[in-house]
Design a protein around this motif. Structure first.
Motif, short mmCIF file in Angstrom:
data_model
loop_
_atom_site.label_atom_id
_atom_site.label_comp_id
_atom_site.label_asym_id
_atom_site.label_seq_id
_atom_site.Cartn_x
_atom_site.Cartn_y
_atom_site.Cartn_z
N LEU A 255 -10.78 95.36 -37.48
CA LEU A 255 -9.86 95.15 -36.35
C LEU A 255 -8.93 93.97 -36.62
CD1 LEU A 255 -12.27 95.66 -33.29
CD2 LEU A 255 -10.47 97.21 -34.07
N LYS A 256 -9.47 92.90 -37.22
CA LYS A 256 -8.65 91.74 -37.56
C LYS A 256 -7.63 92.10 -38.64
CE LYS A 256 -10.69 88.70 -34.91
NZ LYS A 256 -9.96 88.06 -33.79
N ILE A 257 -8.04 92.94 -39.59
CA ILE A 257 -7.12 93.37 -40.64
C ILE A 257 -5.98 94.20 -40.05
CG2 ILE A 257 -6.91 94.83 -42.71
CD1 ILE A 257 -9.85 94.00 -43.34
N GLU A 258 -6.30 95.03 -39.07
CA GLU A 258 -5.28 95.83 -38.39
C GLU A 258 -4.27 94.93 -37.68
OE1 GLU A 258 -7.45 98.45 -35.86
OE2 GLU A 258 -8.03 99.81 -37.48
N GLU A 259 -4.76 93.83 -37.09
CA GLU A 259 -3.87 92.87 -36.43
C GLU A 259 -2.92 92.24 -37.45
OE1 GLU A 259 -6.09 89.97 -34.26
OE2 GLU A 259 -7.16 91.46 -33.05
N PHE A 260 -3.46 91.85 -38.61
CA PHE A 260 -2.64 91.27 -39.66
C PHE A 260 -1.60 92.28 -40.15
CE2 PHE A 260 -5.16 87.51 -40.09
CZ PHE A 260 -4.42 86.64 -40.88
N ALA A 261 -2.02 93.53 -40.32
CA ALA A 261 -1.11 94.57 -40.82
C ALA A 261 0.05 94.78 -39.86
CB ALA A 261 -1.88 95.87 -41.03
N THR A 262 -0.24 94.77 -38.56
CA THR A 262 0.81 94.94 -37.55
C THR A 262 1.78 93.77 -37.58
OG1 THR A 262 -0.74 96.17 -36.14
CG2 THR A 262 1.24 95.29 -35.09
N LYS A 263 1.24 92.56 -37.74
CA LYS A 263 2.07 91.35 -37.76
C LYS A 263 2.96 91.32 -39.00
CE LYS A 263 -0.10 87.63 -36.63
NZ LYS A 263 -0.96 86.42 -36.72
N LEU A 264 2.41 91.70 -40.16
CA LEU A 264 3.16 91.63 -41.42
C LEU A 264 4.14 92.79 -41.57
CD1 LEU A 264 0.23 90.54 -43.77
CD2 LEU A 264 2.16 89.14 -43.08
N ASN A 265 3.75 93.96 -41.05
CA ASN A 265 4.62 95.15 -41.12
C ASN A 265 5.15 95.35 -42.54
OD1 ASN A 265 5.96 97.41 -40.09
ND2 ASN A 265 7.81 96.24 -39.62
N SER A 266 4.24 95.41 -43.50
CA SER A 266 4.61 95.49 -44.92
C SER A 266 5.10 96.89 -45.30
CB SER A 266 3.42 95.11 -45.79
OG SER A 266 3.72 95.36 -47.15
N PRO A 267 6.13 96.97 -46.16
CA PRO A 267 6.60 98.28 -46.65
C PRO A 267 5.54 99.05 -47.44
CG PRO A 267 8.22 96.56 -47.10
CD PRO A 267 6.98 95.87 -46.65
N ILE A 268 4.52 98.36 -47.95
CA ILE A 268 3.51 99.03 -48.77
C ILE A 268 2.85 100.18 -48.02
CG2 ILE A 268 1.20 98.74 -49.78
CD1 ILE A 268 2.02 96.11 -50.90
N THR A 269 2.51 99.95 -46.75
CA THR A 269 1.80 100.98 -45.99
C THR A 269 2.71 102.13 -45.57
OG1 THR A 269 2.12 99.60 -44.02
CG2 THR A 269 -0.01 99.46 -45.12
N SER A 270 4.01 102.05 -45.89
CA SER A 270 4.91 103.18 -45.60
C SER A 270 4.85 104.23 -46.71
CB SER A 270 6.35 102.68 -45.44
OG SER A 270 6.88 102.19 -46.67
N ILE A 271 4.21 103.89 -47.83
CA ILE A 271 4.08 104.84 -48.94
C ILE A 271 3.04 105.90 -48.55
CG2 ILE A 271 3.48 105.13 -51.37
CD1 ILE A 271 4.23 102.17 -51.77
N PRO A 272 3.37 107.19 -48.63
CA PRO A 272 2.41 108.24 -48.26
C PRO A 272 1.13 108.15 -49.10
CG PRO A 272 4.61 109.16 -48.53
CD PRO A 272 4.69 107.74 -49.00
N GLY A 273 -0.01 108.16 -48.42
CA GLY A 273 -1.30 108.12 -49.12
C GLY A 273 -1.93 106.76 -49.19
N ILE A 274 -1.17 105.69 -48.89
CA ILE A 274 -1.75 104.34 -48.92
C ILE A 274 -2.18 103.96 -47.51
CG2 ILE A 274 -1.29 101.89 -49.31
CD1 ILE A 274 0.36 102.53 -51.65
N GLY A 275 -3.48 103.80 -47.34
CA GLY A 275 -4.04 103.47 -46.04
C GLY A 275 -4.07 101.98 -45.78
N LEU A 276 -4.67 101.64 -44.65
CA LEU A 276 -4.72 100.26 -44.20
C LEU A 276 -5.42 99.34 -45.20
CD1 LEU A 276 -4.46 98.10 -41.87
CD2 LEU A 276 -6.76 98.82 -41.20
N ILE A 277 -6.65 99.68 -45.60
CA ILE A 277 -7.45 98.79 -46.46
C ILE A 277 -6.83 98.66 -47.84
CG2 ILE A 277 -9.70 98.42 -47.51
CD1 ILE A 277 -9.59 97.97 -44.47
#
Length: 392
Positions: A255-277
């Motif tokens: 849950l904490k990692i999800e909060e960080f991911a939302t705050k950072l909004n990194s382009p990496i997770t926009s690549i199809p197939g790359i999940g949160l972790i």
């Protein structure tokens, strides 16, 4: 430029100030306490020099410099980290036979003059470093959990080897509840059927078991498991408690990692197939993308560059990758590329072409990982989100 070198320690730090142009020592090596008073003393002494171009350097020791770095960044001071290997090599070049805090502060100050030896630190860098610590804790918890699960199965092979042939799924709530309460076939076989029914009747969310108390009792009564092994029975209970607690910790951390991911909004997770972790692990391990002049430097940093061995006219072929750098980064890249090749058509085609060339599965994956790193470098360095055109 004014260079401030700090040799950090657990209880005390030693700092010195030199003028980069003249080499003059403006403040001789001085010790400060690793507390609020010491930090303020440091700031007051270097403050007169901060209106000029300056840099404060410390060794990237892991954690001793973190609190001081946060303090200096709040004061708008330019902070830089130096790899401890660099200072160690420089000591050897100078012929120093022992580590000395006072000399080291001057050594660090001198290294700040060459960009090759340091990396710049900012508030964003510190956030990424926090994410890195968080992701490594996550992976360590998962590794420990896998080890405990393997130990549990080993213990069950002794006291109830038939347990996984029953019509339930390992590690579901009914499975864990029964084995925690009745940790061997012998105990289950000698338990009142009503207590077994009660233990199997798990309320709340989760997969329900189709296994009946009668089938469980019959299986246990026919088991070849050890009937008198108190030590293993206690181990089963302990391991189940550890697995459940680690699962709770992993869920909380996610849950904490999800909060960080939302705050950072990194382009990496926009690549199809790359999940949160996988995405957050890759981002955290890469850190500041501006450290890399081009994608080849990033590939080398990840340990994905092919080894080179040549001498004269001889040049070796079919060498493995270097495997330098973070194992967490390489693991995340290989996990990510498996799904990226399934969801992103360009990568699927590229993987197939490598297989058609006679490459092994692992070798073809390696080529795809390097292609993925080139894409990641492009997205992070330009702060651009994924478009299929960028994969061509």
């Amino acid at each position: 430029m004014i260079n401030v070198g700090i040799d950090v320690g657990k209880f005390k730090h030693c700092f010195s100030v030199i003028d980069d142009k003249t080499g003059e020592v403006l403040i001789k090596p001085t010790f400060i306490e690793n507390n609020n008073d010491g930090f303020n003393e440091l700031y007051l002494k270097i403050k007169p020099y901060l209106n000029r171009k300056h840099a404060v350097g410390m060794e990237d020791t892991g954690h001793y410099m973190i609190n001081l770095t946060n303090f200096l960044l709040d004061k708008k001071v330019n902070v830089r980290y130096i790899n401890p290997r660099t200072t160690s090599l420089r000591r050897k070049e100078l012929g120093w036979t022992a580590k000395n805090d006072k000399k080291d502060s001057l050594l660090i100050a001198g290294l700040l003059s060459d960009k090759v030896y340091w990396r710049s630190i900012s508030k964003k860098t510190m956030i990424i470093d926090k994410l890195k610590e968080m992701m490594r804790i996550y992976h360590q918890l998962k590794e420990q959990q896998n080890q405990d699960m393997n130990r549990l199965q080993k213990a069950l092979d002794i006291v109830y080897p038939e347990v996984n042939k029953l019509s339930w799924v390992r590690y579901t709530k009914p499975y864990m509840a029964i084995l925690k309460a009745f940790p061997s076939a012998y105990i289950i076989a000698n338990t009142d059927i009503r207590n077994l029914r009660k233990a199997l009747d798990i309320k709340g969310k989760g997969r329900k078991s189709s296994l009946s108390a009668e089938d469980l009792k019959l299986s246990a009564s026919q088991s070849i498991g050890d009937k008198d092994n108190i030590a293993i029975e206690m181990e089963v209970k302990l391991l189940i408690s550890l697995i459940e607690e680690r699962e709770r910790q992993i869920s909380e951390l996610k849950l904490k990692i999800e909060e960080f991911a939302t705050k950072l909004n990194s382009p990496i997770t926009s690549i199809p197939g790359i999940g949160l972790i996988a995405g957050m692990t890759i981002l955290a391990e890469i850190g500041d993308i501006s450290r890399f002049d081009d994608s080849s430097k990033l590939i080398a940093f990840a340990g994905m560059a092919p080894r080179v061995a040549e001498s004269g006219e001889y040049q070796a072929s079919h060498l493995p990758i270097t495997k330098h750098g973070s194992r967490y980064l390489r693991k995340a890249l290989y996990q990510a590329i498996f799904t990226v090749c399934n969801y992103e058509p360009t990568y699927k085609k590229y993987y197939t072409s490598k297989i058609d060339q006679g490459k092994s599965h692992r070798c073809a994956q390696g080529h795809c990982v390097r292609k993925l790193l080139r894409l990641i470098y492009k997205l992070l360095s330009t702060n651009t989100f994924y478009k299929i055109e960028l994969c061509k």
